[in-house]
Design a protein around this motif. Structure first.
Motif, PDB file in Angstrom:
ATOM      1  N   ALA A   1       0.843  -1.194   0.000  1.00  0.00           N
ATOM      2  CA  ALA A   1       0.000   0.000   0.000  1.00  0.00           C
ATOM      3  C   ALA A   1       0.879   1.245   0.000  1.00  0.00           C
ATOM      4  O   ALA A   1       2.034   1.213   0.419  1.00  0.00           O
ATOM      5  N   ALA A   2       0.334   2.351  -0.477  1.00  0.00           N
ATOM      6  CA  ALA A   2       1.088   3.598  -0.535  1.00  0.00           C
ATOM      7  C   ALA A   2       1.058   4.271   0.838  1.00  0.00           C
ATOM      8  O   ALA A   2       0.360   5.255   1.061  1.00  0.00           O
ATOM      9  N   ASP A   3       1.824   3.732   1.784  1.00  0.00           N
ATOM     10  CA  ASP A   3       1.938   4.357   3.098  1.00  0.00           C
ATOM     11  C   ASP A   3       3.407   4.641   3.359  1.00  0.00           C
ATOM     12  O   ASP A   3       4.263   4.454   2.496  1.00  0.00           O
ATOM     13  N   ALA A   4       3.735   5.099   4.560  1.00  0.00           N
ATOM     14  CA  ALA A   4       5.101   5.511   4.861  1.00  0.00           C
ATOM     15  C   ALA A   4       6.074   4.339   4.893  1.00  0.00           C
ATOM     16  O   ALA A   4       7.292   4.548   4.844  1.00  0.00           O
ATOM     17  N   ALA A   5       5.580   3.126   4.990  1.00  0.00           N
ATOM     18  CA  ALA A   5       6.459   1.968   5.113  1.00  0.00           C
ATOM     19  C   ALA A   5       6.513   1.124   3.847  1.00  0.00           C
ATOM     20  O   ALA A   5       7.220   0.114   3.820  1.00  0.00           O
ATOM     21  N   HIS A   6       5.785   1.511   2.806  1.00  0.00           N
ATOM     22  CA  HIS A   6       5.729   0.708   1.586  1.00  0.00           C
ATOM     23  C   HIS A   6       5.791   1.607   0.352  1.00  0.00           C
ATOM     24  O   HIS A   6       5.540   2.819   0.428  1.00  0.00           O
ATOM     25  N   LEU A   7       6.088   0.977  -0.779  1.00  0.00           N
ATOM     26  CA  LEU A   7       6.021   1.623  -2.082  1.00  0.00           C
ATOM     27  C   LEU A   7       4.940   0.942  -2.906  1.00  0.00           C
ATOM     28  O   LEU A   7       4.922  -0.283  -3.018  1.00  0.00           O
ATOM     29  N   HIS A   8       4.058   1.732  -3.477  1.00  0.00           N
ATOM     30  CA  HIS A   8       3.014   1.153  -4.320  1.00  0.00           C
ATOM     31  C   HIS A   8       3.520   0.925  -5.742  1.00  0.00           C
ATOM     32  O   HIS A   8       3.203  -0.079  -6.372  1.00  0.00           O
ATOM     33  N   PHE A   9       4.326   1.857  -6.244  1.00  0.00           N
ATOM     34  CA  PHE A   9       4.804   1.806  -7.629  1.00  0.00           C
ATOM     35  C   PHE A   9       6.188   2.444  -7.659  1.00  0.00           C
ATOM     36  O   PHE A   9       6.347   3.595  -8.053  1.00  0.00           O
ATOM     37  N   ALA A  10       7.189   1.709  -7.180  1.00  0.00           N
ATOM     38  CA  ALA A  10       8.558   2.220  -7.190  1.00  0.00           C
ATOM     39  C   ALA A  10       9.000   2.477  -8.624  1.00  0.00           C
ATOM     40  O   ALA A  10       8.881   1.606  -9.478  1.00  0.00           O
ATOM     41  N   ASP A  11       9.528   3.666  -8.877  1.00  0.00           N
ATOM     42  CA  ASP A  11       9.819   4.053 -10.253  1.00  0.00           C
ATOM     43  C   ASP A  11      11.298   4.340 -10.498  1.00  0.00           C
ATOM     44  O   ASP A  11      11.935   3.715 -11.325  1.00  0.00           O
ATOM     45  N   ASP A  12      11.858   5.321  -9.793  1.00  0.00           N
ATOM     46  CA  ASP A  12      13.265   5.645 -10.024  1.00  0.00           C
ATOM     47  C   ASP A  12      13.962   5.831  -8.685  1.00  0.00           C
ATOM     48  O   ASP A  12      13.307   6.005  -7.651  1.00  0.00           O
ATOM     49  N   VAL A  13      15.290   5.833  -8.723  1.00  0.00           N
ATOM     50  CA  VAL A  13      16.073   5.894  -7.488  1.00  0.00           C
ATOM     51  C   VAL A  13      17.365   6.656  -7.748  1.00  0.00           C
ATOM     52  O   VAL A  13      17.916   6.618  -8.852  1.00  0.00           O
TER      53      VAL A  13
END
Length: 377
Positions: free
Chosen positions: A150-162
């Motif tokens: 889920a898109a919360d502070a502890a997870h990524l919903h759709f990691a894109d770039d870094v």
């Protein structure tokens, strides 16, 4: 005769539009769109004049893989790129395929190096990963730094770039809180802006949300001194800068607005230049629809062959960022996409630019052009 035929065609179009208009209210649409008035696309003149500079790029085949979205280049010229089936492909400096990392599944997108030589991966399906010893297939180990979910502070919903900062902090874009990689188009059409920019501190193993409400958060790049970070907002054709230190720490501003295409990846190059990949030119039909949520709902119910599609084109910009915004230093182009199209990333290393693409069976590289800012170095 001509006017009669035109009236018939317009009448048929009105019938079709009316049908889908009724359908939009009877059938649940996959988006909940908002109105936005896009600025007129900039004229492709001056520094943006179309050219064929990308025609000279060397294409490096990916073997049985496609979709090398980003390219991480090691000091000796070895390369790693992520494939659309979830694997990471390791390549020799001459382009020979060496071995693959990770398993199938997931979708590795953005890549960057940590100071210890490990590879940091933004994977749209698996989250933020660290691959230790990526050039040793027998010893490679993978750690999950921020899991997908889920898109919360502890997870990524759709990691894109870094992008990894000089202090080791890792900055990662979470493109959308509502849609996945196969639904990217829906997020841009909807226009709600649910993307985020997050920071991961490896020492404390802590995650912090730096920015939210971004319109399809995409490419990320950190200044050489770590004083600021750039993040691409693909859905608004712009780049946003967040100050990380100094008197403006915590403040963000738009540094490049109304770009001539959909910006994707951004990276820091030599001489204070940021390289920006434009995935496709602006779509005039989409720009005209943005003020009308009902039309946008209808668009998502159309068959794929009727929906607005990205044009096959290759385009890369070199920008400098100053107090008054960004200036175009270079524009490398393949207007008809016959050699390179849907460019998603640009990485500078050793006097070369390495280009990733979304759906091609190759990555590419081309000598970095000489720029006006080089004389001041």
């Amino acid at each position: 005769m001509g006017s009669t035929w035109l009236r018939v065609v317009l009448g048929l179009l009105l019938v079709v539009a009316g049908f889908f208009g009724v359908l939009a209210f009877l059938v649940p649409a996959p988006i909940s769109p908002v109105a936005w008035r896009a600025p007129a696309a900039p004229a492709l003149t001056g520094a943006l004049t179309r050219n064929n500079e990308l025609d000279g790029a060397e294409r490096l085949p990916l073997g049985d893989g496609v979709g090398g979205e980003d390219v991480a280049v090691w000091h000796d010229g070895r390369m790693i790129t992520g494939l659309d089936d979830g694997r990471l492909l390791v390549m020799a400096p001459d382009g020979r395929r060496l071995h693959t990392l990770l398993g199938r599944g997931g979708r590795p997108l953005g890549l960057d190096w940590a100071a210890d030589g490990s590879l940091i991966v933004a994977d749209a399906g698996r989250g933020l990963l660290r691959v230790r010893q990526p050039f040793s297939p027998d010893a490679a180990m993978v750690d999950t730094l921020i899991p997908a979910g889920a898109a919360d502070a502890a997870h990524l919903h759709f990691a894109d770039d870094v992008a990894v900062g000089p202090d080791g902090r890792i900055y990662v874009s979470d493109a959308s809180a509502r849609f996945t990689i196969g639904q990217s188009r829906l997020d841009i059409i909807e226009g709600r802006g649910t993307g985020r920019l997050l920071a991961y501190d490896p020492a404390e193993r802590a995650v912090r949300v730096l920015l939210s409400g971004l319109h399809f958060a995409n490419g990320v790049a950190v200044a050489d001194d770590g004083s600021s970070v750039l993040v691409v907002e693909t859905g608004r054709y712009r780049l946003r800068q967040l100050f990380l230190s100094g008197p403006r720490a915590g403040e963000s501003r738009i540094v490049a607005d109304n770009l001539p295409g959909f910006p994707d990846g951004v990276s820091r190059g030599a001489g204070g230049v940021y390289w920006v990949a434009l995935f496709a030119p602006r779509n005039a039909l989409l720009d005209r629809m943005h003020p009308y949520p009902v039309l946008k709902r209808i668009t998502t119910l159309l068959p794929d062959w009727l929906a607005p599609a990205p044009v096959r084109s290759g385009h890369v910009l070199g920008l400098t960022v100053a107090a008054d915004g960004a200036a175009v230093m270079a524009s490398l182009d393949d207007p008809d996409g016959s050699h390179l199209h849907h460019v998603t990333s640009v990485e500078e290393r050793g006097g070369m630019l390495f280009l990733g693409t979304l759906d091609s069976p190759h990555i590419a590289r081309i000598p970095r052009p000489a720029l006006a800012v080089d004389a001041a170095r």
